[in-house]
Design an enzyme around this catalytic site. Structure first.
Site, PDB file in Angstrom:
ATOM      1  N   LYS A 198      -4.532  -5.079  -9.427  1.00  0.00           N
ATOM      2  CA  LYS A 198      -3.218  -4.940  -8.812  1.00  0.00           C
ATOM      3  C   LYS A 198      -2.160  -5.391  -9.801  1.00  0.00           C
ATOM      4  O   LYS A 198      -2.439  -6.164 -10.708  1.00  0.00           O
ATOM      5  CB  LYS A 198      -3.136  -5.780  -7.542  1.00  0.00           C
ATOM      6  CG  LYS A 198      -4.168  -5.391  -6.526  1.00  0.00           C
ATOM      7  CD  LYS A 198      -3.868  -5.911  -5.190  1.00  0.00           C
ATOM      8  CE  LYS A 198      -5.043  -5.724  -4.246  1.00  0.00           C
ATOM      9  NZ  LYS A 198      -5.850  -4.541  -4.457  1.00  0.00           N
TER      10      LYS A 198
ATOM     11  N   HIS B 140      -6.422   1.519  -2.325  1.00  0.00           N
ATOM     12  CA  HIS B 140      -6.202   0.096  -2.528  1.00  0.00           C
ATOM     13  C   HIS B 140      -4.726  -0.169  -2.758  1.00  0.00           C
ATOM     14  O   HIS B 140      -3.982   0.719  -3.169  1.00  0.00           O
ATOM     15  CB  HIS B 140      -6.995  -0.388  -3.736  1.00  0.00           C
ATOM     16  CG  HIS B 140      -8.456  -0.355  -3.516  1.00  0.00           C
ATOM     17  ND1 HIS B 140      -9.085  -1.187  -2.635  1.00  0.00           N
ATOM     18  CD2 HIS B 140      -9.418   0.423  -4.039  1.00  0.00           C
ATOM     19  CE1 HIS B 140     -10.360  -0.929  -2.628  1.00  0.00           C
ATOM     20  NE2 HIS B 140     -10.603   0.054  -3.472  1.00  0.00           N
TER      21      HIS B 140
ATOM     22  N   TYR C 275       0.856  -1.182   0.000  1.00  0.00           N
ATOM     23  CA  TYR C 275       0.000   0.000   0.000  1.00  0.00           C
ATOM     24  C   TYR C 275       0.888   1.225   0.000  1.00  0.00           C
ATOM     25  O   TYR C 275       1.903   1.258   0.686  1.00  0.00           O
ATOM     26  CB  TYR C 275      -0.873   0.032   1.257  1.00  0.00           C
ATOM     27  CG  TYR C 275      -1.914  -1.037   1.297  1.00  0.00           C
ATOM     28  CD1 TYR C 275      -1.632  -2.273   1.847  1.00  0.00           C
ATOM     29  CD2 TYR C 275      -3.185  -0.812   0.807  1.00  0.00           C
ATOM     30  CE1 TYR C 275      -2.583  -3.263   1.899  1.00  0.00           C
ATOM     31  CE2 TYR C 275      -4.143  -1.798   0.857  1.00  0.00           C
ATOM     32  CZ  TYR C 275      -3.843  -3.020   1.400  1.00  0.00           C
ATOM     33  OH  TYR C 275      -4.792  -3.997   1.439  1.00  0.00           O
TER      34      TYR C 275
END
EC number: 4.6.1.16
Lengths: 557, 483
Positions: free
Chosen positions: B435, B386, B378
Site C-alpha cells: 500500500k 486491495h 479502496y
C-alpha cells in the site's frame, strides 16, 4: 566474535549453544583476557539448570530445551526458520572461513596511484567563503572582471585545485576555470581521496604560492580547520619548506573537510553513497543554511535564464538584472492570468461544478437533499465540503476553499491569513543537493533540470518529521509536474496519477550514518474525482446487471 | 495479491488459492451486488442510442413514468448510539445488508468485515475463516517438514564428517532440535487457533463468562422478548457446561432500564418481523449487528441524511448538531463531560474531515487499524481489489494562533512530535502489504472568536475551516531509481 571463531573452532560452538562439555568442565581453559569470554560465562549462568537436566545424548535434547525454556527466562525465543542457520557441520565452517579470508585479502591489498592516472590536487583553503554573507558585493565585483567572478562566485566553497586533471571523474565534478584547472568542493575532494583517484598536497606548489595567497583563504567555512590551515601555512613559511609536498591522508582529509555547519558528515554520507552508485550529485543553490531561499523566482528564472547562467553553481541569488525582471514582470503577468482564471471560475461555479441543491442544508445536514437523482455524480458533487490544497494553484490560494466559498448561499468565512513563515524554507528541510540519474546526460556548463531534489536531514539533530509548514514550503519550491498533463499518466488510472504526485522531493534521513531515502510527493487527491470513473463504468444499473460477471472476474486481483 | 494483505472477505481470498483445488464455490456477482456506490437510490434514464430512434421513445417513456408515479422515497434507516461500546449499532439485518452492499459501511460485530456470521454458522466447516485456518495449518506443517528435512541433511553431513574425522567437531544438535521444538511451541494448537480467529463459536459461553465477571456487554442485538429468551438459554447452557457463578443481580441489571452503561434492549430497525421469528433454535438466530464508526455514522446522517440515530438510553432521535457534539466528546477516552469546551482539534473533527474528504471524492474509506494507519482507501470496495492507499492523519497547526505563546507552542509540539523512526515503521508496514502511505495533514483552524460564535451551530461552516493537504510517502531506493 569473528576472530574468536576463526581462532578456535572447538570453542566457537559453545558460545551460541552452550553444551556441557566445554564450559563447566574446562573453565580454566577460557582465556580471561579475551573480550568474548564474557558471553560464555553469561550463557553458562543462564542455562545451568538446563544443562544439568539434559543428558549428553542429542536425542532427548528437545525435551531438555523445553525445560530450559520453562526454567530460564533469559533465552531469546527463536521465531521461524532462517535461511542460514549456524550449524555445527565442518563444511559450513570451511565455507565461512574461506569467505572471510577472501574479504581479508581484498581489504589488505595495497592501493596505489598508477602513474598514468595519478592526479595531484592542492589544498588551497576555502575559496570565497565570505561571499554568502554579502552577495551584493560579490555581484558588483563580478562585473569588474572575470577573474574575480571566478574566485568569488563559481569557486565559492572550493578547497582543492587540480592543475592537470585526468580521467573521466571530473566530467561531472568540480568547476574548471579559464586556465583549465579544476576546483573541487570539499565533498568532491574527500570522495576522490576515498576512491583513491586523487592525491592532495597540503599546500600549493612553491612557484605560485603568493599568487593565490592573496585570495580569501582566511574566510574558511569552518573556523577550526581554517585556523589550522593558517597555522600550517605559517609553519610552512618558517621552517618546513617541504610541507606543501606532504600528501593529505584520509584522516586528515576528513578532519579538514567535514565540519558542523557546512559539509556535515550526514551530507557527505549521502553524497558519497549516491556518487558511488553512479549518480551525479551537485550542490543546490539553497545549500547554505543562511542563504535566502530564492525558491520561486529561482525556479521561474531557471527556465528562461539557462543561457545566461551557464555555470553549474550559481550559488548566490541570480544577477541583478534578471532578478529585477522576475520581480516586476513575472508576478504581474501571473496575477493577471490568475485573475482571469478566477473570473472564469466564478462565472462557471454557480452553474456546474459545485451547484448546491436548494434543499441541501450544509449547516445541519443533509448535504444531499432528498429527491430524485439521475446519477451518483450529482450526489458526490453535493457532498463536497472540506477544503483541500490544490497543488497547481498558487500558495496564497491554498486556503480558500473552492467548494464551500463558491456556493452562493454561504457567507464566506474569512480565509485564514497565510502564515508569514510559509514563504521560505527552514534549514533542515531545504534542498541541499540536486541529483541526476546516471543515464541523464550531464554537462557541467549547462546542467539540465535535476532528476531529484534532495534534502539531507540528520535524524538526531531533527528527530521529528516535518510539519505542514516546513514540508509545504519545501514542496512549493519544487518544479510542478502535473500528472494530468503527462502523456502516459493522463490516460492511465487515477491511482497512478496520485502516486506520481505533482511536486516531489527526496528526503535523505541520516541516522548515525545509515541513510534512508523517502520520496514525498504532493498527492492533490482532491483533484482526482474517483467517482467520475466509477459512474461511467459500472455504477449504473444496466451495465452492472448486463456484463457484470465477466468483468468482475477480470478485475478481481 | 497476497493472502496476508486482506481485509477482504472470504470469497476473494478463496479465489487466490492455487488452482489445484477442484471445486471452488462460484464467486457471487459482486458487480451486481455492489452496483450502488452509496446507500441512496439513483434513477438513471435509459441510455440514448443515436442510431436507434426507439431509444428516444424509451427515454421519454421512463421520464414520464417517473413524473407520473415518482419512485418511492428514499428509505430512512435507523441505528442507535451505544455509549458502552462507543459505536453505532444497526440491529436490523436488512439495514445492515443495505449499508454493507451500498458503499461498504460498517463492520459485522462477529465477522471480520462483512456481516456474515449467520451464514457461516449455517455452513460450518466451509466458512472462509475456517478455510484460512486450514491453509495456515498446512503452511505450518510444510515449514515444519522442511525444517526437519534440513536437520536430517545436516545430521547426515555431520555423520559423514565424523566418519572421516573421528575426533573432529563435537556434535551439537541441540540447536537444531531447538528450531523445531520452538516452532511447535510457538504456534498454538489447531483448536486454539480455530477458536481465536474463526467466527466466534463459543460466543454464548464467552458472553456468559463476561457477564458473570460483571463486565458490561454490548446490548443484545435483537428485540427484548427474544433477548430474554436468549439470555435464559445462555444461563442454562452456561450452567450445564461450567459452574460459573451467575448471580441474579446481574440478570436484573441486564434489564434495568435506568442503567446508564448497559443499554436497554431496543429495536430501532424499521422491520419488526424479527419479533415473530421462531424462538426454538436460538443458536441460528442472528446474534450479529452491524457497527458503524462515528465517522461513518455521521457521514450517513449528516452527509446523506439517510440514517437516524437514537440515543441508547432513551428513544430520543439525535439531531445532527447534538450528534456532532456527542461524537466530539466521545472521541476522547474517557469521554469528555458536557461542560468541557469543544476544541478545534477534537480528534473527531480531524478524522471526520479526512473521512468526508475521501468519501466525497468517491473512495471507499474503511478503518485502517489493521495496518496501523487511520484509513484505507479502496477504489471500488474491499471485495473488488486491495486498498491502494493507507492514510495517516496528521494534525497541523500552521495558523499563527498556534505559535503565539510559548504554552501553545509546547502544546503543539507534544501533539505533533512524530519521529522519523515512527514514520519508517509506518512506511515499512505499508510497503509490506503493498500500500502507499499517505500523510494527510489537516490544518487546524484557531478557536472561534467571539464574533464568529454563530458558526458553532453551522456544521458546514465548521468543517469548511479545516484544510486538507495530502502527501504520499514512498521509500526511494537509489539502486532501483537509476534507470
Amino acid at each position: 566474535m569473528a576472530e574468536f571463531d576463526e581462532d578456535d573452532p572447538s570453542l566457537a560452538h559453545s558460545s551460541p549453544y552452550p553444551n556441557s562439555h566445554s564450559i563447566p568442565s574446562h573453565p580454566i581453559d577460557v582465556d580471561l583476557s579475551e573480550e568474548t569470554q564474557d558471553f560464555r560465562f553469561l550463557s553458562a549462568l543462564t542455562s545451568n539448570t538446563a544443562l544439568a537436566n539434559s543428558a549428553t545424548t542429542p536425542s532427548v535434547a528437545s525435551d531438555a530445551i523445553a525445560t530450559s525454556i520453562a526454567s530460564t527466562e533469559t533465552v531469546i525465543p527463536k521465531r521461524g526458520t532462517k535461511d542460514f542457520e549456524p550449524n555445527p557441520t565442518r563444511s559450513q565452517q570451511n565455507a565461512l572461513r574461506a569467505s572471510r579470508q577472501a574479504m581479508h585479502d581484498v581489504l589488505s591489498g595495497e592501493r596505489v596511484h598508477g602513474s598514468k592516472n595519478w592526479v595531484v590536487g592542492y589544498f588551497v583553503g576555502s575559496m570565497g567563503g565570505e561571499g554568502e554573507s554579502e552577495p551584493l558585493g560579490g555581484r558588483d565585483r563580478r562585473e569588474e572582471g572575470i577573474g574575480l567572478q571566478d574566485r568569488d562566485k563559481r569557486l565559492r566553497g572550493c578547497v582543492v585545485r587540480i592543475d592537470q586533471p585526468r580521467g573521466s571523474t571530473f566530467r561531472t565534478m568540480g568547476v574548471s576555470d579559464r586556465e583549465n584547472r579544476i576546483w573541487l568542493l570539499p565533498e568532491e575532494a574527500l570522495y576522490c581521496i576515498e576512491r583513491g583517484s586523487l592525491d592532495i598536497r597540503w599546500g600549493l606548489p612553491e612557484a605560485e604560492k603568493d599568487d593565490v595567497k592573496g585570495g580569501p583563504v582566511t574566510g574558511g567555512n569552518d573556523e577550526g580547520s581554517a585556523k589550522r590551515d593558517d597555522k600550517y601555512d605559517d609553519d610552512d613559511d618558517d621552517d618546513a619548506p617541504a610541507f606543501s609536498d606532504l600528501p593529505m591522508s584520509l584522516q586528515g582529509a576528513y578532519a579538514t573537510f567535514i565540519s558542523d555547519k557546512d559539509l556535515t558528515l550526514a551530507r557527505y554520507t549521502v553524497f558519497a553513497g549516491l556518487r558511488r552508485l553512479g549518480y551525479t550529485v551537485i550542490r543546490a543553490p539553497t545549500w547554505h543554511d543562511s542563504c535566502p531561499s530564492s525558491s520561486q523566482t529561482w525556479q521561474e528564472d531557471k527556465a528562461e535564464d539557462h543561457s545566461t547562467t551557464t555555470h553549474a553553481r550559481t550559488v548566490s541569488p541570480p544577477p541583478a538584472s534578471t532578478s529585477q525582471q522576475s520581480f516586476f514582470n513575472w508576478p504581474s503577468l501571473r496575477t493577471f492570468i490568475t485573475s482571469v482564471f478566477q473570473l472564469l471560475f466564478r462565472w462557471k461555479s454557480p452553474s456546474k461544478p459545485y451547484h448546491r441543491h436548494p434543499n441541501s442544508c450544509p449547516s445541519l445536514g443533509p448535504l444531499v437533499a432528498p429527491g430524485l437523482y439521475r446519477s451518483y455524480t450529482d450526489i458526490y458533487r453535493a457532498l463536497a465540503l472540506i477544503p483541500f490544497h490544490n497543488p497547481t494553484s498558487k500558495p496564497q490560494h491554498a486556503h480558500t476553499a473552492p467548494a464551500p466559498t463558491s456556493s452562493p448561499e454561504r457567507p464566506s468565512i474569512q480565509p485564514q491569513p497565510p502564515n508569514p513563515s510559509m514563504t521560505s524554507t527552514t534549514p533542515p528541510f531545504r534542498i541541499s543537493y540536486h541529483v541526476y540519474k546516471p543515464t541523464t546526460p550531464y554537462r557541467k556548463t549547462s546542467p539540465p533540470a535535476p532528476d531529484f531534489h534532495l534534502a539531507v536531514i540528520d535524524a538526531h539533530a531533527h528527530p521529528t518529521i516535518p510539519n505542514l509548514t516546513e514540508l509545504g514550503t519545501l514542496l512549493e519550491e519544487m518544479p510542478l509536474h502535473d500528472p494530468r498533463k503527462d502523456e502516459k499518466l493522463k490516460k492511465g488510472r487515477a491511482e497512478m496519477r496520485l502516486k506520481a504526485g505533482t511536486r516531489s522531493v527526496v528526503l535523505a534521513v541520516v541516522d548515525n550514518g545509515v541513510v534512508s531515502f523517502l520520496r514525498l510527493a504532493e498527492m492533490g487527491s482532491g483533484r482526482e474525482k474517483i467517482y467520475e470513473g466509477k459512474v461511467g463504468r459500472g455504477g449504473g444499473k444496466r451495465s452492472g446487471r448486463g456484463r457484470g460477471a465477466g468483468r468482475g472476474r477480470g478485475r478481481g486481483r | 495479491m497476497e493472502p496476508s494483505d486482506t481485509p477482504v472477505p472470504a470469497d476473494i481470498s478463496n479465489t487466490k488459492v492455487p488452482k489445484s483445488k477442484p471445486q471452488r464455490p462460484r464467486r457471487p456477482n459482486y458487480n451486481h451486488i455492489h452496483k450502488d456506490l452509496l446507500p441512496l437510490q439513483v434513477h438513471p434514464l435509459p441510455v440514448l442510442i443515436p442510431h436507434n430512434p426507439l431509444s428516444l421513445l424509451v427515454i421519454a417513456l421512463s421520464y414520464l413514468t417517473q413524473i407520473i408515479s415518482p419512485p418511492p422515497r428514499q428509505p430512512i434507516y435507523n441505528a442507535y448510539f451505544s455509549s458502552a461500546t462507543s459505536s453505532i449499532h444497526v440491529t436490523d439485518p436488512t439495514t445492515a445488508r443495505k449499508l454493507w452492499e451500498m458503499g461498504f459501511f460498517g463492520k459485522g460485530s462477529l465477522s471480520r468485515s462483512e456481516p456474515t456470521w449467520l451464514d457461516s454458522q449455517s455452513k460450518k466447516g466451509d466458512t472462509s475463516e475456517e478455510l484460512t485456518n486450514k491453509r495456515r495449518e498446512e503452511r505450518r506443517q510444510a515449514k515444519l517438514e522442511r525444517a526437519q528435512k534440513e536437520q536430517e541433511a545436516i545430521e547426515q553431513k555431520l555423520k559423514e564428517e565424523a566418519h572421516t574425522n573421528g575426533s573432529g567437531l563435537k556434535v551439537n544438535t541441540r540447536g537444531l532440535n531447538g528450531i523445531v521444538s520452538v516452532m511447535e511451541s510457538a504456534s498454538p494448537t489447531t483448536d486454539g487457533a480455530l477458536n481465536s480467529t474463526g467466527p466466534i463459536h463459543g460466543y454464548n459461553e464467552r458472553k456468559g463468562q463476561l457477564e458473570a465477571n460483571g463486565i458490561p456487554t454490548p446490548p443484545p442485538t435483537s428485540t427484548s422478548s427474544e433477548a430474554s429468551l436468549i439470555n435464559n438459554s445462555v444461563t442454562k447452557k452456561q450452567l450445564r457446561i461450567k459452574s460459573v457463578r451467575f448471580s441474579p443481580t446481574i440478570e436484573a441489571r441486564e434489564f434495568d432500564l435506568s442503567s446508564p452503561i448497559i443499554s436497554p434492549i431496543k429495536s430501532p430497525g424499521p422491520s419488526l418481523l424479527t419479533q415473530q421469528m421462531p424462538n426454538s433454535v436460538p443458536l441460528t438466530e442472528n446474534q450479529e449487528h452491524l457497527q458503524l464508526s462515528h465517522e461513518e455514522a455521521f457521514f450517513l446522517a449528516y452527509g446523506l441524511g439517510m440514517l437516524e440515530i437514537y440515543a441508547d438510553d432513551s428513544d430520543i432521535l439525535l439531531p445532527t448538531s447534538s450528534l456532532l457534539s456527542l461524537f466530539r466528546r466521545y472521541s476522547y477516552f474517557p469521554p469528555r463531560s458536557l461542560s468541557m469546551q469543544a476544541e478545534p482539534d477534537d480528534p473527531f473533527m480531524l478524522s471526520y474531515a479526512v473521512y468526508h474528504h475521501y468519501r466525497s471524492l468517491g473512495w471507499v474509506v474503511r478503518s485502517g487499524v489493521k495496518f496501523s494507519v487511520d484509513y484505507l482507501l479502496y477504489h471500488r470496495g474491499p471485495v473488488f481489489s486491495h486498498a491502494e492507499f493507507a492514510v495517516m492523519m496528521l494534525p497541523s497547526y500552521s495558523h499563527l494562533y498556534w505559535s503565539a505563546t510559548e504554552e501553545q507552542r509546547k502544546m503543539v509540539q507534544t501533539k505533533t512530535g512524530k519521529t522519523w523512526w515512527w514514520l519508517h515503521c509506518m512506511n515499512r508496514v505499508q510497503s509490506q502489504v503493498k500500500k502507499n502511505l499517505v500523510l494527510c495533514y489537516v490544518d487546524v483552524p484557531p478557536p472561534l472568536e467571539e464574533h464568529e460564535k454563530y458558526v458553532q451551530d453551522d456544521i458546514g461552516k465548521l468543517f469548511a475551516r479545516y484544510n486538507i493537504r495530502d502527501v504520499s510517502v514512498k521509500r526511494w531506493i537509489p539502486n532501483r531509481s537509476r534507470d
